[in-house]
Write a protein that holds these residues in place. Structure first.
Motif, PDB file in Angstrom:
ATOM      1  N   MET A  47      11.368 -27.950  10.371  1.00  0.00           N
ATOM      2  CA  MET A  47      11.580 -28.280   9.003  1.00  0.00           C
ATOM      3  C   MET A  47      10.222 -28.216   8.319  1.00  0.00           C
ATOM      4  O   MET A  47       9.221 -28.625   8.887  1.00  0.00           O
ATOM      5  CB  MET A  47      12.181 -29.678   8.907  1.00  0.00           C
ATOM      6  N   GLU A  48      10.192 -27.722   7.095  1.00  0.00           N
ATOM      7  CA  GLU A  48       8.941 -27.639   6.351  1.00  0.00           C
ATOM      8  C   GLU A  48       8.925 -28.699   5.256  1.00  0.00           C
ATOM      9  O   GLU A  48       9.855 -28.819   4.477  1.00  0.00           O
ATOM     10  CB  GLU A  48       8.811 -26.255   5.730  1.00  0.00           C
ATOM     11  N   VAL A  49       7.875 -29.509   5.240  1.00  0.00           N
ATOM     12  CA  VAL A  49       7.666 -30.541   4.226  1.00  0.00           C
ATOM     13  C   VAL A  49       6.270 -30.331   3.663  1.00  0.00           C
ATOM     14  O   VAL A  49       5.285 -30.464   4.389  1.00  0.00           O
ATOM     15  CB  VAL A  49       7.784 -31.970   4.809  1.00  0.00           C
ATOM     16  N   ASP A  50       6.199 -29.994   2.392  1.00  0.00           N
ATOM     17  CA  ASP A  50       4.930 -29.637   1.771  1.00  0.00           C
ATOM     18  C   ASP A  50       4.282 -28.530   2.601  1.00  0.00           C
ATOM     19  O   ASP A  50       4.870 -27.485   2.771  1.00  0.00           O
ATOM     20  CB  ASP A  50       4.020 -30.851   1.595  1.00  0.00           C
TER      21      ASP A  50
ATOM     22  N   VAL B 293      36.832 -34.675   5.791  1.00  0.00           N
ATOM     23  CA  VAL B 293      35.609 -35.433   5.526  1.00  0.00           C
ATOM     24  C   VAL B 293      34.439 -34.463   5.664  1.00  0.00           C
ATOM     25  O   VAL B 293      34.273 -33.826   6.712  1.00  0.00           O
ATOM     26  CB  VAL B 293      35.458 -36.611   6.508  1.00  0.00           C
ATOM     27  N   ILE B 294      33.643 -34.336   4.628  1.00  0.00           N
ATOM     28  CA  ILE B 294      32.488 -33.441   4.657  1.00  0.00           C
ATOM     29  C   ILE B 294      31.440 -34.044   5.586  1.00  0.00           C
ATOM     30  O   ILE B 294      31.037 -35.198   5.422  1.00  0.00           O
ATOM     31  CB  ILE B 294      31.919 -33.234   3.242  1.00  0.00           C
ATOM     32  N   PRO B 295      30.981 -33.282   6.572  1.00  0.00           N
ATOM     33  CA  PRO B 295      29.983 -33.818   7.494  1.00  0.00           C
ATOM     34  C   PRO B 295      28.633 -34.020   6.813  1.00  0.00           C
ATOM     35  O   PRO B 295      28.288 -33.324   5.865  1.00  0.00           O
ATOM     36  CB  PRO B 295      29.880 -32.745   8.587  1.00  0.00           C
ATOM     37  N   VAL B 296      27.894 -34.994   7.320  1.00  0.00           N
ATOM     38  CA  VAL B 296      26.530 -35.260   6.851  1.00  0.00           C
ATOM     39  C   VAL B 296      25.623 -35.162   8.068  1.00  0.00           C
ATOM     40  O   VAL B 296      25.869 -35.804   9.093  1.00  0.00           O
ATOM     41  CB  VAL B 296      26.414 -36.649   6.195  1.00  0.00           C
TER      42      VAL B 296
ATOM     43  N   ALA C 287      18.916 -32.054  14.661  1.00  0.00           N
ATOM     44  CA  ALA C 287      20.005 -32.349  13.739  1.00  0.00           C
ATOM     45  C   ALA C 287      20.963 -33.333  14.399  1.00  0.00           C
ATOM     46  O   ALA C 287      21.354 -33.153  15.550  1.00  0.00           O
ATOM     47  CB  ALA C 287      20.740 -31.072  13.365  1.00  0.00           C
ATOM     48  N   VAL C 288      21.316 -34.386  13.651  1.00  0.00           N
ATOM     49  CA  VAL C 288      22.221 -35.417  14.159  1.00  0.00           C
ATOM     50  C   VAL C 288      23.346 -35.602  13.151  1.00  0.00           C
ATOM     51  O   VAL C 288      23.095 -35.866  11.968  1.00  0.00           O
ATOM     52  CB  VAL C 288      21.472 -36.756  14.354  1.00  0.00           C
ATOM     53  N   LYS C 289      24.590 -35.464  13.627  1.00  0.00           N
ATOM     54  CA  LYS C 289      25.748 -35.680  12.751  1.00  0.00           C
ATOM     55  C   LYS C 289      25.951 -37.183  12.574  1.00  0.00           C
ATOM     56  O   LYS C 289      26.119 -37.913  13.554  1.00  0.00           O
ATOM     57  CB  LYS C 289      26.996 -35.046  13.357  1.00  0.00           C
ATOM     58  N   LEU C 290      25.918 -37.643  11.320  1.00  0.00           N
ATOM     59  CA  LEU C 290      26.117 -39.065  11.038  1.00  0.00           C
ATOM     60  C   LEU C 290      27.611 -39.381  11.050  1.00  0.00           C
ATOM     61  O   LEU C 290      28.434 -38.552  10.663  1.00  0.00           O
ATOM     62  CB  LEU C 290      25.508 -39.426   9.683  1.00  0.00           C
TER      63      LEU C 290
ATOM     64  N   VAL D  68      16.149 -35.459  12.155  1.00  0.00           N
ATOM     65  CA  VAL D  68      15.337 -36.523  12.746  1.00  0.00           C
ATOM     66  C   VAL D  68      14.091 -35.910  13.375  1.00  0.00           C
ATOM     67  O   VAL D  68      14.202 -35.042  14.250  1.00  0.00           O
ATOM     68  CB  VAL D  68      16.154 -37.282  13.816  1.00  0.00           C
ATOM     69  N   PRO D  69      12.886 -36.344  12.944  1.00  0.00           N
ATOM     70  CA  PRO D  69      11.657 -35.805  13.541  1.00  0.00           C
ATOM     71  C   PRO D  69      11.615 -36.083  15.040  1.00  0.00           C
ATOM     72  O   PRO D  69      12.018 -37.154  15.497  1.00  0.00           O
ATOM     73  CB  PRO D  69      10.535 -36.562  12.824  1.00  0.00           C
ATOM     74  N   LEU D  70      11.145 -35.112  15.810  1.00  0.00           N
ATOM     75  CA  LEU D  70      10.976 -35.295  17.248  1.00  0.00           C
ATOM     76  C   LEU D  70       9.733 -36.135  17.497  1.00  0.00           C
ATOM     77  O   LEU D  70       8.964 -36.411  16.596  1.00  0.00           O
ATOM     78  CB  LEU D  70      10.861 -33.935  17.931  1.00  0.00           C
ATOM     79  N   GLY D  71       9.504 -36.503  18.737  1.00  0.00           N
ATOM     80  CA  GLY D  71       8.399 -37.380  19.106  1.00  0.00           C
ATOM     81  C   GLY D  71       7.021 -36.851  18.765  1.00  0.00           C
ATOM     82  O   GLY D  71       6.853 -35.731  18.304  1.00  0.00           O
TER      83      GLY D  71
END
Length: 68
Positions: free
Chosen positions: A1-4, A44-47, A12-15, A51-54
């Protein structure tokens, strides 16, 4: 994932349940048009949460990892 300017390793974790409902409601609050998607379907639309790895899983940029 790119942040700035940082590239972070994530999974990816399905809530589910309340956690899913809370995240969906927050997304709908931030982007009102998003809420309309659920009214157009019976499923139900999945969300999915990213989650950042270690430690050590990010690129060499070493940006601070904070949830957004």
């Amino acid at each position: 994932m790119e942040v700035d300017d940082a590239i972070l390793a994530v999974r990816a974790v399905k809530l589910r349940g309340t956690e899913r409902d809370t995240a969906f409601a927050e997304q709908a609050r931030r982007y009102p048009g998003f809420a309309g998607y659920q009214s157009k379907t019976e499923r139900v639309i999945p969300v999915i949460a990213l989650v950042p790895l270690g430690e050590g899983a990010e690129s060499t940029d070493h940006a601070e990892r904070t949830p957004s």
